[in-house]
Design a protein around this motif. Structure first.
Motif, short mmCIF file in Angstrom:
data_model
loop_
_atom_site.label_atom_id
_atom_site.label_comp_id
_atom_site.label_asym_id
_atom_site.label_seq_id
_atom_site.Cartn_x
_atom_site.Cartn_y
_atom_site.Cartn_z
N VAL A 1 0.87 -1.17 0.00
CA VAL A 1 0.00 0.00 0.00
C VAL A 1 0.91 1.22 0.00
N GLY A 2 0.76 2.07 -1.00
CA GLY A 2 1.63 3.23 -1.10
C GLY A 2 2.63 3.13 -2.24
N ASP A 3 2.74 1.96 -2.86
CA ASP A 3 3.64 1.78 -3.99
C ASP A 3 3.26 2.79 -5.09
N GLN A 4 4.26 3.36 -5.76
CA GLN A 4 4.00 4.41 -6.76
C GLN A 4 3.45 3.82 -8.05
N VAL A 5 2.35 4.40 -8.53
CA VAL A 5 1.71 3.89 -9.74
C VAL A 5 1.79 4.89 -10.90
N ALA A 6 1.64 6.17 -10.60
CA ALA A 6 1.64 7.18 -11.67
C ALA A 6 1.95 8.54 -11.06
N ILE A 7 2.38 9.46 -11.92
CA ILE A 7 2.50 10.86 -11.49
C ILE A 7 1.62 11.71 -12.40
N VAL A 8 0.81 12.55 -11.76
CA VAL A 8 -0.03 13.50 -12.49
C VAL A 8 0.60 14.88 -12.29
N ILE A 9 0.86 15.58 -13.39
CA ILE A 9 1.55 16.87 -13.32
C ILE A 9 0.62 17.95 -13.85
N ALA A 10 0.46 19.02 -13.07
CA ALA A 10 -0.47 20.08 -13.47
C ALA A 10 0.08 21.44 -13.09
N GLU A 11 -0.65 22.48 -13.49
CA GLU A 11 -0.21 23.85 -13.22
C GLU A 11 -0.25 24.19 -11.74
N THR A 12 -1.20 23.59 -11.00
CA THR A 12 -1.24 23.80 -9.55
C THR A 12 -1.33 22.44 -8.88
N TYR A 13 -1.00 22.44 -7.59
CA TYR A 13 -1.05 21.18 -6.86
C TYR A 13 -2.50 20.69 -6.75
N ALA A 14 -3.42 21.62 -6.53
CA ALA A 14 -4.83 21.23 -6.40
C ALA A 14 -5.32 20.58 -7.70
N GLN A 15 -4.91 21.14 -8.84
CA GLN A 15 -5.33 20.56 -10.13
C GLN A 15 -4.75 19.15 -10.31
N LEU B 1 -9.80 28.10 6.54
CA LEU B 1 -9.80 28.49 5.14
C LEU B 1 -9.31 29.93 5.04
N ALA B 2 -8.68 30.23 3.94
CA ALA B 2 -8.21 31.61 3.75
C ALA B 2 -9.37 32.59 3.85
N VAL B 3 -10.52 32.19 3.29
CA VAL B 3 -11.67 33.11 3.30
C VAL B 3 -12.15 33.39 4.74
N GLN B 4 -11.92 32.45 5.65
CA GLN B 4 -12.32 32.66 7.04
C GLN B 4 -11.49 33.74 7.71
N ALA B 5 -10.31 33.96 7.14
CA ALA B 5 -9.41 34.95 7.74
C ALA B 5 -9.60 36.34 7.13
N ASP B 6 -10.57 36.45 6.23
CA ASP B 6 -10.84 37.74 5.59
C ASP B 6 -11.09 38.80 6.67
N GLY B 7 -10.37 39.89 6.59
CA GLY B 7 -10.53 40.97 7.56
C GLY B 7 -9.77 40.77 8.87
N VAL C 1 -8.62 34.00 -4.06
CA VAL C 1 -8.38 32.58 -3.79
C VAL C 1 -9.61 31.76 -4.11
N SER C 2 -9.37 30.49 -4.32
CA SER C 2 -10.48 29.55 -4.44
C SER C 2 -11.05 29.35 -3.03
N PRO C 3 -12.36 29.12 -2.93
CA PRO C 3 -12.96 29.01 -1.59
C PRO C 3 -12.33 27.92 -0.74
N ARG C 4 -11.76 26.88 -1.39
CA ARG C 4 -11.20 25.78 -0.61
C ARG C 4 -9.74 26.02 -0.18
N THR C 5 -9.16 27.14 -0.59
CA THR C 5 -7.75 27.41 -0.24
C THR C 5 -7.59 27.53 1.28
N LEU C 6 -6.65 26.75 1.80
CA LEU C 6 -6.39 26.84 3.24
C LEU C 6 -5.61 28.11 3.54
#
Lengths: 790, 157
Positions: A107-121, B63-69, B17-22
């Motif tokens: 459990v935890g073995d590496q399977v793939a890497i997804v690369i995007a403009e942001t970490y959330a994406q 959330l970042a939005v919670q810290a608004d102000g 920020v996006s609403p989910r941004t910490l």
């Protein structure tokens, strides 16, 4: 002693930046045009991958690329140490892919890497990856794995990596046949997660103009990563690969190893021609950082009628996990079995180690590595033998200690100890712990319904890793020397480039003290540079308490070369013979005259060589040295733990923890004490709180978060009593031994022995680590039931 | 995306920020104040502790939005140039840090503890730091640092 020289408690040069939020850890670094990687990991302990569909991922917002094992066809992540079987045949060494090749094995073995403009994406898109797994039965528990359990690797049906031995079993058995008394124990050395507070992170980068790759990584040894990843996994030559380990937030062993993620981001950066940052979340760290310990041992100690140890035999199963991590194979063998003589004169010893593959995270060195396991079984055996034979705990130890005049002492398990005084550390610890007052404290506790116990551990360890010739003959695939470069600038300030790496040890201060002391210059004029393969010539890094004993010695060697060259320069300017130049307190003087030259003037002259005899004297003042130690170093000492147990709840409180350690010459006592305190906390953590628990069917790590894995908190621990008692290392110029691991090596058996001492009269004879309240409470209840039944 | 503004270390800052941004992401990624660290994902380790309107808070749990102000102080906002806050100075003097990663959160929690308790004792400090994990020091020198720092803060009042 100057107030910044050897022996001074100099406050740390690195602290200002850490205390003001200006540390520079890997995740703090951002590169131009950077992307973010998220690693998709196996949810199964063992499964075949039938197919991976990446199409939805590629269409997701912000996704730059996705790579699987099919895309990333590179070399195996190598193991750094070959261990042979009893019969001389080499160990089983399975292929270790960076990204899974058709199968996942923990459990935890590496399977793939997804690369995007942001970490959330990247993380959002990873949810869309469709992996068709076919779950397979798994081997989780070592006993099952070696008794017909499912094969972790198809080509290794036995699940054995090796079956290794040290010593002559027949000879040892013959001693046992004639022993007056035999003490036996079954020991579990619990599986731990190192948990440095900074999670691992890596940034891969590729420069299209130069063809050079750069990897920023949370490593204890960037040159080792460059070598392993460059030469074995990705085939990038050293001059095209720069590895930088900037500020690193703790390592404890788990940041030694070359990890798949480092290779993945470096390789993928070359594919997409943009930097990629990957930062491990804690949940992923629990299932991808190498774990530590995890041994099952049966051990027996033979004694004569007088309580002298006459033989020891030890049978260990050591968990390797699913793949061989960098130093995994040497931990239960050469870092463990060679320490089984401990501080005692036991004449014959046999050790057998079976290393076992399981469908769990790879296991490797964690603070102490092998030596805590050896110390634990030995000190538990000694404690038990003393109880069985009615000999006081300190007396049985003194009776068997290697005499102080017997050094150098050749043990029956390969090592030759150069120095030590175990009587002194025992006596020192007994005073600190006020052992004389224990009976009164126990009686007072009993009046409150509490159970008090006192436990000893007297130990030695081997560190200052390591003489290359010795480790090479034992299977190490690298040398274990260290390098240092001393660059004296024209105005007399100094930059030191060291192959050691500091991730909390305070090298920037301790090493600067060596320079300040040797060259007689203010400590403010010295900077220590480490962690960048483009700056430092070479380095084997920091682990095995080697930085001062090996890295510091390399520095001393280079400093001596600087002084020699500077003497020649001074001799030239002062029109004297170099042999007549004396150097003291930062001044070069011609013996018997008042002619002298300050260090700074010599430095300036070296770079303004207007009238140098250039055929005899080169301009500049910069020297490099490599140092390979003659032997390991052998710190040792005595830890005494006093506990108070509440029999109603099973809660164990450590009321006193005393450690008297001989770490050789102390350069900075404040830092040494800090290292010992930190080690004690990790030892107590192992003894009372910590243990990675796997579900034996599914292979899921059941306590993979800080809500479940019990990290020691401030209110779990006492203040410590720490002292040092010096004997000097006999084979290095500084006389230093090493202090990074002693706390974690010596303390666990002292804690458990104290608990057994508290509970012995109730009929509890053993308790395994971690001694949680539940376990202690059950042991008390079981003992009471057994007594009631009698 | 949501527009937010707040005071951070005495300066007015704005962001989208996006609403989910910490809040910790906003501080580290948007404001580039990387002294506030992330050591876990379950709000246990305390490496991300900051002060929000005078109270310590785990910035990974807001959330970042919670810290608004809000009025926010991070580890970067404590020192006056080269001169460290008395709590920072006490950590240096007592060797209360090793790798430095938990340190920012530890110092922010320690200041809040000192602010909110008249006389700190070892027991109070150990209990008060329950939400801050350090793997390096064994806490021995952290406890000394906090007690010393609290005294120094009192003396400076």
């Amino acid at each position: 002693m100057s107030d910044t020289g050897i022996g001074a408690a100099v406050r740390r040069k690195e602290d200002f930046r850490f205390l003001t939020g200006q540390g520079n850890y890997t995740d703090d670094i951002n590169r131009p045009n950077q992307t973010y990687g998220y690693i998709v990991r196996s949810p199964y302990a063992h499964a075949t991958i039938n197919s991976i569909d990446t199409s939805s991922v590629k269409e997701a917002d912000g996704v730059v690329a996705v790579f699987t094992g099919e895309d990333m066809q590179v070399g195996s992540i190598p193991c750094g140490w070959g261990v042979n079987n009893k019969d001389g045949s080499p160990m089983n060494e399975p292929f270790h892919p960076a990204l899974a090749q058709g199968k996942v094995r923990h459990v935890g073995d590496q399977v793939a890497i997804v690369i995007a403009e942001t970490y959330a994406q990247a993380k959002d898109a990873a949810e869309l990856l469709e992996v068709d797994y076919e779950e397979l039965p798994a081997s989780i528990n070592m006993e099952n794995a070696v008794n017909g359990g499912p094969a972790v690797h198809d080509d290794i049906p036995s699940n054995l990596c090796y079956d290794w031995e040290l010593g002559d079993e027949a000879e040892v058995n013959a001693v046992f046949d004639n022993a007056h008394h035999i003490t036996s124990l079954d020991i579990v050395n619990n599986r731990l997660v190192a948990n440095p507070m900074e999670p691992r992170a890596a940034i891969g980068e590729y420069d299209t103009a130069t063809g050079e790759y750069t990897l920023f990584t949370t490593s204890q040894n960037p040159h080792v990563i460059r070598l392993l990843m460059g030469a074995f996994v990705l085939q990038i030559p050293e001059h095209k690969l720069r590895v930088v380990a900037p500020d690193v937030g703790g390592g404890f062993g788990t940041k030694i190893y070359h990890y798949a993620e480092e290779a993945i981001v470096t390789w993928a950066a070359g594919q997409i021609k943009r930097p990629i940052k990957w930062t491990c979340e804690r949940a992923d760290a629990f299932v991808s950082d190498a774990h530590g310990r995890d041994n099952l041992t049966h051990c027996e100690l033979a004694l004569d009628a007088d309580g002298k140890f006459i033989g020891l035999r030890v049978y260990t199963k050591a968990n390797m996990g699913a793949y061989l991590s960098t130093f995994s194979t040497c931990v239960p063998t050469y870092l463990h079995s060679t320490l089984l003589a401990g501080v005692y004169t036991t004449p014959v010893i046999y050790s057998n180690v079976k290393a076992v593959f399981t469908n769990t995270v790879p296991v490797d060195a964690y603070r102490g590595a092998g030596r805590p396991e050896a110390t634990y079984l030995l000190e538990r055996l000694v404690d038990r033998a003393a109880r069985e034979m009615g000999i006081p705990q300190d007396e049985i130890r003194r009776k068997n200690f290697i005499p102080t005049d017997a050094f150098p002492y050749q043990t029956p398990v390969a090592l030759q100890y150069d120095s030590g005084d175990y009587f002194a550390t025992l006596e020192g610890a007994q005073k600190m712990a006020d052992v004389d007052g224990f009976a009164a404290r126990k009686a007072e506790a009993a009046s409150r319904g509490k159970l008090r116990g006192l436990g000893y551990s007297t130990y030695v360890e081997a560190c200052g890793i390591a003489p290359s010739a010795v480790v090479g003959s034992l299977g190490a695939r690298a040398g274990l020397f260290e390098s240092a470069n001393i660059r004296v600038h024209p105005t007399g300030s100094v930059t030191v480039y060291t192959g050691s790496h500091s991730h909390g040890q305070g090298h920037e201060t301790t090493f600067a003290q060596l320079v300040s002391d040797t060259l007689g210059i203010p400590i403010e004029n010295v900077d220590i540079s480490h962690g960048d393969t483009n700056k430092v010539a070479f380095g084997m890094g920091t682990y095995g308490s080697r930085s001062l004993a090996v890295g510091g010695e390399a520095m001393m060697k280079a400093l001596n070369k600087v002084v020699d060259k500077a003497k020649k320069i001074a001799a030239h300017v002062l029109e004297a013979d170099a042999g007549d130049i004396e150097f003291a307190d930062g001044k070069f003087a011609v013996t018997g005259t008042d002619k002298e030259m300050a260090f700074g003037d010599v430095a300036l002259t070296a770079y303004v060589p207007h009238n140098f005899p250039h055929d005899e004297l080169e301009p500049g003042l910069e020297e490099q040295a490599f140092y390979d130690p003659n032997n390991f170093t052998f710190p040792g000492g005595c830890h005494i733990c006093e506990v108070e147990i509440d029999p109603e709840t099973g809660v164990t409180e450590i009321v006193s923890m005393s450690a008297m350690d001989d770490v050789g010459r102390v350069i900075n006592p404040m830092i040494v004490e800090g290292q010992i305190q930190g080690g004690l906390a990790q030892g107590i953590g192992q003894a009372l709180l910590e243990g990675a628990v796997y579900d034996e069917d599914s292979g899921q790590l059941l306590n993979g978060s800080y809500m479940d894995y019990t990290m020691p908190r401030a209110d779990d621990l006492p203040s410590f009593k720490v002292g040092t008692s010096e004997t000097l290392c006999a084979h290095n110029s500084l006389g230093v031994k090493g202090c990074g691991e002693v706390g974690a090596i010596g303390s666990p058996p002292s804690v458990i022995n104290a608990i057994v001492d508290a509970l012995w009269d109730l009929g509890v004879t053993d308790i395994s680590m971690p001694a949680t309240p539940q376990k202690v409470w059950h042991a008390i209840q079981d003992a009471k039931m057994a007594q009631a039944a009698e | 995306m949501v527009k937010i503004s707040m005071t951070v270390n005495g300066k007015n800052v704005e962001g989208e920020v996006s609403p989910r941004t910490l809040l910790v992401e906003f501080i580290r990624e948007h404001l580039k104040l990387t002294g506030t660290h992330v050591g876990c994902d379950t709000s246990q380790c305390g490496a991300c502790v900051i002060h929000v309107d005078g109270d310590s808070a785990k910035s990974c749990t807001m959330l970042a939005v919670q810290a608004d102000g809000s009025n926010i102080i991070t580890i970067e906002g404590l020192a006056n140039g080269e001169e460290m806050h008395p709590m920072q100075a006490a950590f240096k003097e007592n060797h209360g840090l090793q790798c430095g990663f938990c340190t920012p959160g530890m110092v922010m929690s320690a200041i809040d503890l000192a602010n909110k308790n008249g006389d700190l004792t070892e027991e109070l400090v150990r209990e008060g730091l329950e939400g801050n994990i350090c793997r390096c020091t064994g806490y021995h020198n952290i406890v000394k640092s906090v007690l010393d720092g609290a005294n120094a803060m009192k003396a400076a009042e």
